[in-house]
Design an enzyme around this catalytic site. Structure first.
Site: not given
Length: 401
Positions: A160, A285, A319
């Site tokens: 990520c 995030h 995400h």
């Protein structure tokens, strides 16, 4: 002393927010995205909400058919939006002086899954089988071939944090005088492997994710692409600094006190030559998992304090894994681009139910903006498996010649 300049001169973007800068900005300004939708076929036992690109993707030119995957079509959709700027870049510097750096984690894994499923069912691969489709380097090789570029072309894959780390790698290529410009960004596409993997980790939300809430129950996976031109000679939006750290605390859990996250933020500030007071906004995030939100809030309050406006945009995009860093940097880019009338900040969308275990942050309410200023700087955080942490700072008006 004059600041060494790095500019992000152009942006192409496609995600659940929409396609292109205008549609993306409109969604961020308040339109509820239609593309955070319930999808079937990604989990064997139920539907799940995914940040989906529902727009028709452009077909690849016939000479690039060997690169034809959904991942590369997403990247082509973003690249096509800045095709004229890339052509001008080639005319200025030549193809040999332009590099490609793309962050990704899924590449063409969905196509690979389909190929192997076809082989199990029929005993042979389909005619369209290309092993290289599922290689991590596929999107960078595709863009290199699409524009016939001769500079370094490679992918960064650190889950990520992938495309956020691509910015740091791009700056190094420019600093080393290996390139005069770099196409830098990220792309990831929905695939059953990653959706199923996060479900196995019990990390998927049963609804649209709810970051920083006491009722949060996990993430929504998303897809998309964002592509920038990184250069040293022209542009309004500056790449001011990047901070990288690796705390290696656990394979799939962050350090509970946010040690590595805080270190990345401090390194980014030092790299940019800024202080915490210079940061006008931070894109979190903000995955809405139990562990991430607690540790990130600790890190943010430790490094920037509790007053800096903050929000997570993952309820709007999902995400997007390896593409998340680039897409969230694009959100900063769009906000900074509107500085003449006040830089708009994306709303933090949640149920408003605070968790007493999470340090209180200044979460952005609807219609909030930063007043116009001669100089603005904004930060974005990306954290990944294995403690791979990256903070990126974009700004406007800081560099003097």
């Amino acid at each position: 002393m004059a600041r060494h300049a790095f500019y992000l001169s152009s942006l192409g973007i496609i995600s659940a927010l929409g396609s292109g800068k205008a549609e993306t900005a409109a969604t961020l300004a308040g339109r509820r995205p239609a593309d955070m939708i319930k999808r079937s076929g990604f989990l064997p036992d139920r539907d799940t909400i995914l940040g989906s690109v529902t727009a028709d993707l452009p077909a690849l030119p016939p000479q690039l058919s060997a690169h034809d995957t959904r991942n590369n079509r997403l990247l082509w959709a973003a690249a096509s939006q800045i095709n004229d700027e890339i052509d001008a870049l080639i005319a200025t510097y030549g193809r040999q002086r332009i590099g490609v750096l793309i962050g990704t984690s899924t590449s063409g894994i969905e196509e690979g899954t389909n190929y192997y499923q076809h082989r199990i069912e029929t005993g042979e691969f389909p005619d369209t089988f290309r092993y290289e489709h599922q290689e991590i380097g596929s999107p960078s090789a595709f863009l290199r071939d699409a524009f016939q570029l001769g500079g370094p072309a490679y992918s960064v894959s650190t889950a990520c944090s992938s495309s956020a780390k691509a910015f740091a790698s791009g700056m190094r290529l420019l600093n080393a005088d290996i390139c005069d410009a770099v196409l830098v960004g990220g792309v990831d596409s929905l695939c059953r492997l990653t959706v199923g993997g996060f479900d196995t980790l019990q990390s998927l939300s049963m609804s649209i994710c709810n970051p920083m809430s006491r009722n949060r129950d996990g993430i929504n996976i998303g897809e998309g692409a964002a592509l920038f031109i990184l250069r040293k000679d022209a542009g309004d939006i500056e790449l001011l600094g990047v901070g990288e750290s690796s705390d290696a605390y656990h394979p799939n859990a962050p350090h509970p006190d946010g040690v590595g996250a805080a270190r990345a933020m401090r390194i980014a500030l030092a790299h940019a030559g800024l202080t915490a007071d210079d940061i006008a906004y931070i894109n979190l995030h903000g995955t809405a998992t139990q562990l991430n939100d607690v540790m990130e809030a600790k890190a943010v309050t430790e490094v920037l304090g509790s007053n800096v406006p903050a929000s997570s945009t993952k309820p709007l995009t999902g995400h997007s894994l390896g593409a998340a860093g680039a897409i969230e940097a694009a959100i900063l880019w769009l906000s900074l681009s509107e500085n003449k009338t006040g830089a708009p900040l994306p709303q933090h969308r949640w149920d408003g139910e605070r968790d007493d275990d999470i340090p209180e942050l200044n979460l952005v309410a609807a219609q909030q903006s930063v007043a116009p200023a001669d100089r603005l700087a904004m930060m974005s955080n990306s954290f990944a498996f294995g403690g791979s942490n990256v903070s990126v700072i974009l700004g406007k008006g800081w560099t003097t010649s």
